[in-house]
Design an enzyme around this catalytic site. Structure first.
Site, PDB file in Angstrom:
ATOM      1  N   TYR A  31      53.923  -9.757  17.442  1.00 27.80           N
ATOM      2  CA  TYR A  31      55.028  -9.815  18.395  1.00 27.80           C
ATOM      3  C   TYR A  31      54.901 -11.114  19.207  1.00 27.80           C
ATOM      4  O   TYR A  31      54.806 -11.115  20.434  1.00 27.80           O
ATOM      5  CB  TYR A  31      55.102  -8.565  19.285  1.00 27.80           C
ATOM      6  CG  TYR A  31      56.544  -8.256  19.608  1.00 27.80           C
ATOM      7  CD1 TYR A  31      57.393  -7.779  18.615  1.00 27.80           C
ATOM      8  CD2 TYR A  31      57.068  -8.512  20.858  1.00 27.80           C
ATOM      9  CE1 TYR A  31      58.739  -7.570  18.884  1.00 27.80           C
ATOM     10  CE2 TYR A  31      58.411  -8.302  21.135  1.00 27.80           C
ATOM     11  CZ  TYR A  31      59.232  -7.831  20.133  1.00 27.80           C
ATOM     12  OH  TYR A  31      60.562  -7.629  20.393  1.00 27.80           O
ATOM     13  N   HIS A  33      54.903 -14.627  21.101  1.00 32.31           N
ATOM     14  CA  HIS A  33      55.681 -15.268  22.155  1.00 32.31           C
ATOM     15  C   HIS A  33      55.161 -16.695  22.333  1.00 32.31           C
ATOM     16  O   HIS A  33      54.233 -17.104  21.627  1.00 32.31           O
ATOM     17  CB  HIS A  33      55.609 -14.446  23.454  1.00 32.31           C
ATOM     18  CG  HIS A  33      54.204 -14.115  23.868  1.00 32.31           C
ATOM     19  ND1 HIS A  33      53.300 -15.073  24.258  1.00 32.31           N
ATOM     20  CD2 HIS A  33      53.539 -12.924  23.921  1.00 32.31           C
ATOM     21  CE1 HIS A  33      52.153 -14.486  24.564  1.00 32.31           C
ATOM     22  NE2 HIS A  33      52.258 -13.187  24.362  1.00 32.31           N
ATOM     23  N   HIS A  36      51.376 -17.344  22.273  1.00 36.56           N
ATOM     24  CA  HIS A  36      50.770 -17.422  20.937  1.00 36.56           C
ATOM     25  C   HIS A  36      51.126 -18.742  20.260  1.00 36.56           C
ATOM     26  O   HIS A  36      50.287 -19.371  19.623  1.00 36.56           O
ATOM     27  CB  HIS A  36      51.301 -16.295  20.038  1.00 36.56           C
ATOM     28  CG  HIS A  36      50.987 -14.911  20.507  1.00 36.56           C
ATOM     29  ND1 HIS A  36      51.966 -14.021  20.885  1.00 36.56           N
ATOM     30  CD2 HIS A  36      49.805 -14.251  20.629  1.00 36.56           C
ATOM     31  CE1 HIS A  36      51.415 -12.880  21.224  1.00 36.56           C
ATOM     32  NE2 HIS A  36      50.107 -12.987  21.090  1.00 36.56           N
ATOM     33  N   GLY A 147      43.862 -17.085  24.372  1.00 36.18           N
ATOM     34  CA  GLY A 147      44.605 -17.418  25.581  1.00 36.18           C
ATOM     35  C   GLY A 147      43.826 -17.033  26.839  1.00 36.18           C
ATOM     36  O   GLY A 147      43.128 -16.025  26.864  1.00 36.18           O
ATOM     37  N   LYS A 149      45.053 -15.847  29.410  1.00 34.27           N
ATOM     38  CA  LYS A 149      45.576 -14.636  30.044  1.00 34.27           C
ATOM     39  C   LYS A 149      44.574 -13.496  29.895  1.00 34.27           C
ATOM     40  O   LYS A 149      44.392 -12.697  30.800  1.00 34.27           O
ATOM     41  CB  LYS A 149      46.933 -14.223  29.493  1.00 34.27           C
ATOM     42  CG  LYS A 149      47.498 -13.076  30.366  1.00 34.27           C
ATOM     43  CD  LYS A 149      48.929 -12.798  30.100  1.00 34.27           C
ATOM     44  CE  LYS A 149      49.089 -11.911  28.911  1.00 34.27           C
ATOM     45  NZ  LYS A 149      48.508 -10.550  29.125  1.00 34.27           N
ATOM     46  N   ASP A 150      43.928 -13.438  28.731  1.00 34.89           N
ATOM     47  CA  ASP A 150      42.862 -12.457  28.512  1.00 34.89           C
ATOM     48  C   ASP A 150      41.521 -13.144  28.804  1.00 34.89           C
ATOM     49  O   ASP A 150      40.691 -13.327  27.906  1.00 34.89           O
ATOM     50  CB  ASP A 150      42.909 -11.947  27.074  1.00 34.89           C
ATOM     51  CG  ASP A 150      44.219 -11.236  26.776  1.00 34.89           C
ATOM     52  OD1 ASP A 150      44.483 -10.207  27.407  1.00 34.89           O
ATOM     53  OD2 ASP A 150      44.987 -11.737  25.937  1.00 34.89           O
ATOM     54  N   GLN A 153      38.386 -11.227  27.953  1.00 38.75           N
ATOM     55  CA  GLN A 153      38.216 -11.179  26.494  1.00 38.75           C
ATOM     56  C   GLN A 153      37.588 -12.489  25.989  1.00 38.75           C
ATOM     57  O   GLN A 153      36.657 -12.469  25.179  1.00 38.75           O
ATOM     58  CB  GLN A 153      39.574 -10.959  25.830  1.00 38.75           C
ATOM     59  CG  GLN A 153      39.598 -11.226  24.339  1.00 38.75           C
ATOM     60  CD  GLN A 153      40.919 -10.828  23.700  1.00 38.75           C
ATOM     61  OE1 GLN A 153      41.155  -9.647  23.486  1.00 38.75           O
ATOM     62  NE2 GLN A 153      41.775 -11.787  23.395  1.00 38.75           N
ATOM     63  N   VAL A 176      50.700 -19.247  29.381  1.00 37.61           N
ATOM     64  CA  VAL A 176      52.092 -19.718  29.329  1.00 37.61           C
ATOM     65  C   VAL A 176      52.943 -18.704  30.093  1.00 37.61           C
ATOM     66  O   VAL A 176      52.801 -17.490  29.891  1.00 37.61           O
ATOM     67  CB  VAL A 176      52.579 -19.872  27.879  1.00 37.61           C
ATOM     68  CG1 VAL A 176      54.046 -20.298  27.844  1.00 37.61           C
ATOM     69  CG2 VAL A 176      51.714 -20.890  27.135  1.00 37.61           C
ATOM     70  N   SER A 185      53.583 -11.995  27.633  1.00 38.40           N
ATOM     71  CA  SER A 185      52.790 -10.925  27.045  1.00 38.40           C
ATOM     72  C   SER A 185      53.701 -10.142  26.106  1.00 38.40           C
ATOM     73  O   SER A 185      54.884  -9.947  26.409  1.00 38.40           O
ATOM     74  CB  SER A 185      52.273  -9.992  28.142  1.00 38.40           C
ATOM     75  OG  SER A 185      51.843  -8.759  27.579  1.00 38.40           O
TER      76      SER A 185
HETATM   77  O1  PAF Z   1      44.196 -10.888  22.271  1.00 39.17           O
HETATM   78  C1  PAF Z   1      44.573 -10.181  21.319  1.00 39.17           C
HETATM   79  O2  PAF Z   1      45.724 -10.213  20.908  1.00 39.17           O
HETATM   80  C2  PAF Z   1      43.579  -9.257  20.625  1.00 39.17           C
HETATM   81  O3  PAF Z   1      42.735  -8.671  21.542  1.00 39.17           O
HETATM   82  C3  PAF Z   1      42.786  -9.936  19.500  1.00 39.17           C
HETATM   83  C4  PAF Z   1      41.912 -11.065  20.013  1.00 39.17           C
HETATM   84  C5  PAF Z   1      43.761 -10.488  18.469  1.00 39.17           C
HETATM   85  C6  PAF Z   1      41.882  -8.915  18.814  1.00 39.17           C
HETATM   86  O4  PAF Z   1      42.597  -7.861  18.282  1.00 39.17           O
END
Ligand code: PAF
Length: 280
Positions: A31, A33, A36, A147, A149-150, A153, A176, A185
């Protein structure tokens, strides 16, 4: 080109690597945006071949979360990814990534996966590190793009890379935003118009925090209080957390001195949004 099986993807990428080409990976859940697409464009600049994975990873969702509802549109994603520079889109099914007898997880230990989003999503990061590790093993990229944003992560993945001695370079790209300030998102799709307007309080409160820090405010508690007060004025917003942590080691700090993450997670109706700024 879309490839949905691991072996043909490996063959395709091995062929490229044999001729000395550099491979960049952009892992996504689809999905797509502008956030990405900015990762894909950057990957295209820095690599000869770009693989974009699109896989809604079930192990990073808790049973009560939105795995089933997560938006999916592979035809649109394929077109957007290709236009942004992807050479191949890897779109495996769940059984390809997690065959029925698979039982191995990769988990970053310590506090960093328990704080911030880890508090309300205790199994989330273990799912992320497991699937990202799989994608690294399948694609074997030189560079991988995530990104900001996470931000948590990205920090957790970088820790996994160091701990497991994975020789992959991680590139973390800026958030972004829509012109309104809302961080892009895939989950923004869940928001009603009223919730979308209400959610602007997130970027506004972070921008106000940044201004206060630039003017000399160094107290984490004061910054968190300021953001919390501003968001609390928005009746649709339910705060999950507003936190100030060192970055990328993710330890709560009293004073904003070195590199610091100011991060928040807030619910609007059923939708949980995250946003952050990193103070350099
Ligand atoms: O950030 C995401 O979209 C997900 O957590 C990832 C890194 C693709 C893992 O599934």
């Amino acid at each position: 080109m879309i490839i949905d099986k691991i072996e043909p993807l490996r063959e395709y990428l091995n062929g490229k690597r044999r001729t000395g080409l550099r491979v960049g990976l952009v892992p996504t859940m689809g999905y797509l945006h502008e956030g990405h697409l900015s990762l894909i464009r950057r990957a295209k600049k820095e690599n000869n071949v770009v693989a974009v994975s699109i896989f809604v990873n079930p192990t990073q969702f808790a049973p009560n979360e939105d795995f089933e509802a997560y938006p999916r549109d592979i035809a649109r994603d394929h077109a957007l990814a290709t236009e942004a520079g992807a050479d191949v889109v890897f779109h495996p099914g769940v059984a390809e990534m997690y065959p029925p007898n698979s039982s191995t997880f990769v988990e970053v230990g310590g506090e960093m996966t328990k704080v911030l989003c880890g508090t309300s999503r205790p199994t989330h990061f273990r799912g992320v590190t497991t699937v990202v590790n799989m994608l690294f093993n399948i694609v074997n990229p030189d560079n991988a793009y995530f990104g900001q944003k996470d931000a948590q992560q990205a920090a957790v993945i970088e820790k996994m890379l160091r701990d497991l001695h994975l020789g992959i370079n991680i590139v973390v790209c800026p958030i972004v935003r829509e012109t309104s300030g809302l961080a892009m998102s895939s989950r923004n799709k869940y928001l009603s118009e009223a919730e979308k307007t209400a959610a602007l309080v997130l970027s506004r409160s972070l921008a106000a925090a940044k201004r206060a820090i630039d003017k000399g405010q160094r107290s984490s508690a004061e910054i968190a209080k300021m953001i919390t007060e501003q968001i609390s004025k928005e009746p649709m917003a339910k705060i999950d957390y507003v936190s100030v942590y060192s970055y990328p080691d993710l330890v709560a700090v009293e004073k904003i001195e070195a590199r610091t993450l100011v991060a928040l997670a807030v619910r609007f109706g059923k939708t949980r949004l995250i946003d952050n700024i990193i103070i350099e």
